[in-house]
Design an enzyme around this catalytic site. Sequence first.
Site, short mmCIF file in Angstrom:
data_model
loop_
_atom_site.label_atom_id
_atom_site.label_comp_id
_atom_site.label_asym_id
_atom_site.label_seq_id
_atom_site.Cartn_x
_atom_site.Cartn_y
_atom_site.Cartn_z
N TYR A 1 -7.54 -6.89 25.21
CA TYR A 1 -6.47 -7.86 24.72
C TYR A 1 -5.53 -7.14 23.50
O TYR A 1 -4.74 -6.85 23.50
CB TYR A 1 -6.78 -9.14 24.42
CG TYR A 1 -5.49 -9.95 24.11
CD1 TYR A 1 -4.31 -10.32 24.98
CD2 TYR A 1 -5.50 -10.59 22.80
CE1 TYR A 1 -3.52 -10.95 24.56
CE2 TYR A 1 -4.31 -11.27 22.31
CZ TYR A 1 -3.53 -11.47 23.19
OH TYR A 1 -2.33 -12.46 22.65
N GLY B 1 6.09 -19.09 25.76
CA GLY B 1 7.34 -18.75 26.33
C GLY B 1 8.45 -19.75 26.52
O GLY B 1 9.47 -19.73 26.42
#
Length: 267
Positions: A179, A35
């Site tokens: 996940y 990110g």
Amino acid sequence: MTTNTDHDQPAHRPGSPADRPLALITGVGRTVGIGAGIARRLAASGWDIAFTYWTPYDDRMSWGSEPGATELISQSLAAHGASTVAIEADLADPDAPARVFDQVEQRMGGVTALVMSHCESVDSGLLDTTVESFDRHFAVNARATWLLIRQFGRRFAAERGTGRIVSLTSDHTVGNLPYGASKGALDRITLAAAHELSHLGVTANAINPGPVDTGWMPEEVREHCVRRTPLGRLGTPQDTAHLVDFLCSREGGWINGQLLMSNGGLA
């Protein structure tokens, strides 16, 4: 934490000739993360940046939280001329996406690009995943993605053809059931937006960056992934960031509704 290059005016002024478009990036909690790499690349390309982070998630992980990370990330973005705002948000809370957009709009203006790199990721398989963990993975990885895209679609007011949605996904499910399964749902939600937001001229794509070591990989996992990758190395945050940068550019505007593999040919 807010960095604003003009304290007398909003950081993002719609309609101004000097406007930098605004990207909202989720999951920007550590300086070495994907990110943060995306945020720096977009800032260098002329975007203002709003980003979210959630310290309690990093506290639960083996790498731990990084003190001062939001300030350091904001400073690195400001060095590229970007105005920034950092918002701590627990995306497991269904009300968080609306609050995030409210804060971003109040402090910076309207969002042109939504880039989702947040995740919940705790290794467990079919036999040992708990119901609580399964539900939290879907709340963060799937439901929050839907709610963020919904807020973006309801509020988008920029020029037709400029809007961008990019999400980061994964196909790793064996031994990583909640996940991988919740990331599969994220794919479908993202790709649906390419069609359901067509009236806005917004593109929506998902990227599978493959294995990127941001401090979580044991050495045996690193060696295994390198052996299986034809290019002989692991992915980096910069690899993903360059693709996101292209997708968010005008030149990337014809790529829409795609699940893109950016993994060095990993088999």
